[in-house]
Design a protein around this motif. Structure first.
Motif, PDB file in Angstrom:
ATOM      1  N   LYS A   5     -27.644 106.946  29.557  1.00 23.58           N
ATOM      2  CA  LYS A   5     -28.535 105.792  29.501  1.00 23.58           C
ATOM      3  C   LYS A   5     -29.421 105.945  28.277  1.00 23.58           C
ATOM      4  O   LYS A   5     -30.085 106.969  28.111  1.00 23.58           O
ATOM      5  CB  LYS A   5     -29.384 105.716  30.773  1.00 23.58           C
ATOM      6  N   PHE A   6     -29.423 104.922  27.434  1.00 19.42           N
ATOM      7  CA  PHE A   6     -30.164 104.993  26.181  1.00 19.42           C
ATOM      8  C   PHE A   6     -31.305 103.971  26.173  1.00 19.42           C
ATOM      9  O   PHE A   6     -31.110 102.812  26.543  1.00 19.42           O
ATOM     10  CB  PHE A   6     -29.239 104.739  24.994  1.00 19.42           C
ATOM     11  N   HIS A   7     -32.471 104.436  25.738  1.00 20.87           N
ATOM     12  CA  HIS A   7     -33.671 103.601  25.635  1.00 20.87           C
ATOM     13  C   HIS A   7     -34.059 103.501  24.153  1.00 20.87           C
ATOM     14  O   HIS A   7     -34.929 104.253  23.697  1.00 20.87           O
ATOM     15  CB  HIS A   7     -34.836 104.216  26.418  1.00 20.87           C
ATOM     16  N   ASP A   9     -35.945 101.599  22.524  1.00 21.74           N
ATOM     17  CA  ASP A   9     -37.359 101.330  22.267  1.00 21.74           C
ATOM     18  C   ASP A   9     -38.211 102.593  22.295  1.00 21.74           C
ATOM     19  O   ASP A   9     -39.330 102.609  21.757  1.00 21.74           O
ATOM     20  CB  ASP A   9     -37.921 100.325  23.280  1.00 21.74           C
ATOM     21  N   SER A  10     -37.720 103.653  22.924  1.00 19.80           N
ATOM     22  CA  SER A  10     -38.489 104.894  23.011  1.00 19.80           C
ATOM     23  C   SER A  10     -38.296 105.791  21.792  1.00 19.80           C
ATOM     24  O   SER A  10     -38.969 106.819  21.664  1.00 19.80           O
ATOM     25  CB  SER A  10     -38.090 105.671  24.271  1.00 19.80           C
ATOM     26  N   ASP A 171     -31.739  92.235  33.662  1.00 18.42           N
ATOM     27  CA  ASP A 171     -31.639  93.655  33.998  1.00 18.42           C
ATOM     28  C   ASP A 171     -30.652  93.842  35.140  1.00 18.42           C
ATOM     29  O   ASP A 171     -30.328  92.895  35.860  1.00 18.42           O
ATOM     30  CB  ASP A 171     -33.012  94.224  34.360  1.00 18.42           C
ATOM     31  N   TYR A 180     -31.207  99.168  34.242  1.00 25.90           N
ATOM     32  CA  TYR A 180     -31.090  99.001  32.793  1.00 25.90           C
ATOM     33  C   TYR A 180     -31.684  97.640  32.436  1.00 25.90           C
ATOM     34  O   TYR A 180     -31.325  96.633  33.040  1.00 25.90           O
ATOM     35  CB  TYR A 180     -29.629  99.052  32.358  1.00 25.90           C
ATOM     36  N   LYS A 181     -32.550  97.628  31.419  1.00 21.60           N
ATOM     37  CA  LYS A 181     -33.248  96.414  31.034  1.00 21.60           C
ATOM     38  C   LYS A 181     -32.750  95.902  29.679  1.00 21.60           C
ATOM     39  O   LYS A 181     -32.018  96.586  28.970  1.00 21.60           O
ATOM     40  CB  LYS A 181     -34.758  96.673  30.991  1.00 21.60           C
ATOM     41  N   GLN A 184     -31.462  97.862  26.409  1.00 22.82           N
ATOM     42  CA  GLN A 184     -30.982  99.202  26.701  1.00 22.82           C
ATOM     43  C   GLN A 184     -29.452  99.246  26.678  1.00 22.82           C
ATOM     44  O   GLN A 184     -28.788  98.216  26.744  1.00 22.82           O
ATOM     45  CB  GLN A 184     -31.532  99.685  28.047  1.00 22.82           C
ATOM     46  N   ARG A 186     -25.821 101.426  27.949  1.00 25.93           N
ATOM     47  CA  ARG A 186     -25.180 102.359  28.883  1.00 25.93           C
ATOM     48  C   ARG A 186     -23.815 102.746  28.340  1.00 25.93           C
ATOM     49  O   ARG A 186     -23.079 101.897  27.833  1.00 25.93           O
ATOM     50  CB  ARG A 186     -25.022 101.702  30.252  1.00 25.93           C
TER      51      ARG A 186
END
Length: 231
Positions: A5-7, A9-10, A171, A180-181, A184, A186
């Motif tokens: 899972k990749f974010h 924005d972070s 989401d 997941y939003k 993001q 996957r």
């Protein structure tokens, strides 16, 4: 790892010439997000891998007159000569850039316009309910866009090939992986089952990229996943 899972924005932006970049992952394929400076020149590189661009915001005005707009995709095959695809970046242009190993994908440069594809039923041999899709590309690199209404749930299932999910609106919860939003990403290895997929209150829309072959749907209660269930 069987799923990730990749974010984006972070992650922090890294300055590069006429752009900023975020390296999201290098495994199992390279994925980064690129934010171009307004008016920057777009110039395709020569690579040993194919590149799939998904426009997140803004757009590209190509020198051949074509426009690549938000949620369009642009496929550039491996070993395309540097500078074959050129243009100008509009204000706020951001793209996901997914590297695809050769010889996967079409041999020619392909612009995939969102509005050019009709929504159609996704036929399930088992006759279970599914949701409509846009078939954007077929073959050993297959791409679908799909929408799930809030009332729909996809039970435990699996796909044959490694898949990437780019959440473009809304989401969705993927079993124990969590929600997941929008924005993001996957990634899941082919042959593992997972689920249920449960969209949020406003539904979800996402682009699914299958690396290696077509998007085939297998229900785990009818066809046990060859690699078992995601843990």
């Amino acid at each position: 790892m069987s799923w990730q899972k990749f974010h984006p924005d972070s992650l922090a932006w890294r300055e590069s010439e006429n752009r900023q970049e975020k390296l999201i992952t290098e495994e199992p394929s390279g994925l980064k997000q690129v934010m171009f400076n307004s008016g920057a020149t777009f110039n395709s590189a020569s690579t040993t891998y194919g590149v799939l661009l998904l426009v997140v915001s803004g757009g590209l005005q190509l020198d051949d007159g074509q426009e690549v707009k938000k949620e369009d995709l642009l496929w550039i095959p491996a070993r395309t000569e540097k500078g074959t695809v050129t243009g100008r970046c509009l204000a706020g242009t951001s793209v996901f850039e997914l590297q695809v190993s050769t010889p996967l994908g079409p041999a020619e440069i392909t612009l995939i316009k969102k509005q050019a594809f009709a929504w159609q039923s996704f036929d399930d041999p088992a006759g279970r309910p599914t949701q409509p899709v846009q078939v954007l590309m077929e073959g050993n690199l297959s791409i679908l866009r799909t929408r799930f209404v809030p009332e729909y749930t996809a039970g435990d299932h699996w796909h044959d090939f490694d898949t990437w999910y780019f959440i473009t609106d809304g989401d969705m919860r993927f079993g124990h992986e969590g929600v997941y939003k929008t924005g993001q990403v996957r990634q899941v290895t082919g042959g593992y089952s997972y689920g249920p997929e449960e969209p949020g209150d406003d539904g979800v829309e996402f682009v699914l990229v299958s690396i290696g072959g077509p998007v085939m749907l297998h229900w785990a209660d009818m066809e046990p996943a060859p690699r078992g269930q995601l843990q």
